[in-house]
Design a protein around this motif. Sequence first.
Motif, PDB file in Angstrom:
ATOM      1  N   VAL A 206       0.842  -1.207   0.000  1.00  0.00           N
ATOM      2  CA  VAL A 206       0.000   0.000   0.000  1.00  0.00           C
ATOM      3  C   VAL A 206       0.875   1.255   0.000  1.00  0.00           C
ATOM      4  N   ILE A 207       1.963   1.240   0.759  1.00  0.00           N
ATOM      5  CA  ILE A 207       2.873   2.393   0.750  1.00  0.00           C
ATOM      6  C   ILE A 207       3.445   2.610  -0.642  1.00  0.00           C
ATOM      7  N   PHE A 208       3.757   1.524  -1.347  1.00  0.00           N
ATOM      8  CA  PHE A 208       4.261   1.672  -2.707  1.00  0.00           C
ATOM      9  C   PHE A 208       3.187   2.262  -3.622  1.00  0.00           C
ATOM     10  N   LEU A 209       1.946   1.857  -3.441  1.00  0.00           N
ATOM     11  CA  LEU A 209       0.859   2.439  -4.235  1.00  0.00           C
ATOM     12  C   LEU A 209       0.718   3.931  -3.945  1.00  0.00           C
ATOM     13  N   ILE A 210       0.885   4.297  -2.678  1.00  0.00           N
ATOM     14  CA  ILE A 210       0.834   5.717  -2.307  1.00  0.00           C
ATOM     15  C   ILE A 210       1.983   6.469  -2.975  1.00  0.00           C
ATOM     16  N   ALA A 211       3.160   5.850  -3.001  1.00  0.00           N
ATOM     17  CA  ALA A 211       4.304   6.477  -3.659  1.00  0.00           C
ATOM     18  C   ALA A 211       4.024   6.670  -5.148  1.00  0.00           C
ATOM     19  N   GLY A 212       3.396   5.670  -5.772  1.00  0.00           N
ATOM     20  CA  GLY A 212       3.049   5.796  -7.184  1.00  0.00           C
ATOM     21  C   GLY A 212       2.089   6.940  -7.430  1.00  0.00           C
ATOM     22  N   VAL A 217       1.591   8.520 -11.107  1.00  0.00           N
ATOM     23  CA  VAL A 217       1.191   7.330 -11.861  1.00  0.00           C
ATOM     24  C   VAL A 217      -0.329   7.224 -11.852  1.00  0.00           C
ATOM     25  N   THR A 218      -0.917   7.033 -13.008  1.00  0.00           N
ATOM     26  CA  THR A 218      -2.384   7.028 -13.119  1.00  0.00           C
ATOM     27  C   THR A 218      -2.970   5.618 -13.223  1.00  0.00           C
ATOM     28  N   LEU A 219      -2.139   4.589 -13.138  1.00  0.00           N
ATOM     29  CA  LEU A 219      -2.663   3.223 -13.176  1.00  0.00           C
ATOM     30  C   LEU A 219      -3.583   2.981 -11.989  1.00  0.00           C
ATOM     31  N   VAL A 268       9.221   6.555  -8.734  1.00  0.00           N
ATOM     32  CA  VAL A 268       8.322   5.951  -7.748  1.00  0.00           C
ATOM     33  C   VAL A 268       9.131   5.237  -6.663  1.00  0.00           C
ATOM     34  N   ALA A 269      10.187   4.531  -7.069  1.00  0.00           N
ATOM     35  CA  ALA A 269      11.017   3.826  -6.095  1.00  0.00           C
ATOM     36  C   ALA A 269      11.685   4.793  -5.125  1.00  0.00           C
ATOM     37  N   VAL A 270      12.107   5.949  -5.635  1.00  0.00           N
ATOM     38  CA  VAL A 270      12.734   6.952  -4.769  1.00  0.00           C
ATOM     39  C   VAL A 270      11.706   7.535  -3.801  1.00  0.00           C
ATOM     40  N   VAL A 271      10.494   7.832  -4.302  1.00  0.00           N
ATOM     41  CA  VAL A 271       9.439   8.320  -3.410  1.00  0.00           C
ATOM     42  C   VAL A 271       9.182   7.296  -2.318  1.00  0.00           C
TER      43      VAL A 271
END
Length: 321
Positions: A206-212, A217-219, A268-271
């Motif tokens: 979920v944190i990665f989705l938040i970062a995206g 990212v619009t996916l 995204v990975a950096v965020v």
Amino acid sequence: MLPLGGAVLVGALWWRLGVGPFVDGIALVNGPALLAAAVITLFTTVSGAWRWQLVSRGLGVDLSLRTAITAYYRSQFLNSVLPGGVLGDVDRGVGHGLNSGNVGLGLRAVVCERIGGQVVQTVLVVAVLTLVPSPVRSSAPVIAAIAAVIVVAAVIVFAAFPSGGTSIWARGIRALATDLRLGVLGRATWPGVLLASCAVTAGHAVIFLIAGRAAGVTLSPIRMLPLAVLVLLAMSVPTNLAGWGPREGVAAWAFSAAGLGAGQGVTVAVVYGVLAFVSCLPGAAILVVDWLRRRRNGAGPVGSVRLPHPAGVDEGSKVRG
């Protein structure tokens, strides 16, 4: 030498994509994303600490949840700033062992806890990549094959050592097998280990989705999920340099395969890296408080590793706290 691989990978991405994706990743971090990540990290930390407590108790060593949470936060911070991503776990294992009077058992409890969590995470990643359509779906068989090879190799290693062997390796293998059976696969522990591991994996995803979302990212979340779990699995490889390396490399590849561009994946990975680092800063505060307490009480050299232990102490094999 392993963390050097992470540094080389980041350097290659920097040379190939330029500094832009890295700078953008830092600049795109915002307050709401930080707050959400901190709350979710609290949830995953408590879940991981509970898993550790269950495994420790399965091995016959008590560990309070409060102490486990404190040590888990500290270990996450150390993992995020030190090469390899595992030295924080060594710290909490040694600290637990010092308090329980058995450093070896304290370290083995952490190893078993991490193995249990890693196995569950790998199964979840393969399931997501298999069931959710995505450009990285072809990775599922590869990951499953690698996991199968590791399992088979482990079985061969266990079988290669006679039950009555007296070498240090034979004793170590037998001890690990017993610890996994009691601490992870025991009737009273495996349901909790499974539940906690699922919670930890879901929270980080979920944190990665938040970062995206913060990176633009619009996916949809469901289409983003396979990319997220694949990157999270790469992060468990101990070749990172203070968290950097495999995360950015796999993100660049996965996002490129999804048609989003390697640069977007690195951003995204950096965020995510910034969100994860800030969320584990309570561990830094715990380190400072523990250091000041040792200085004030004169309880050993500054470099000694101890878990904070509130009052309410059981002696012997009990962990204070």
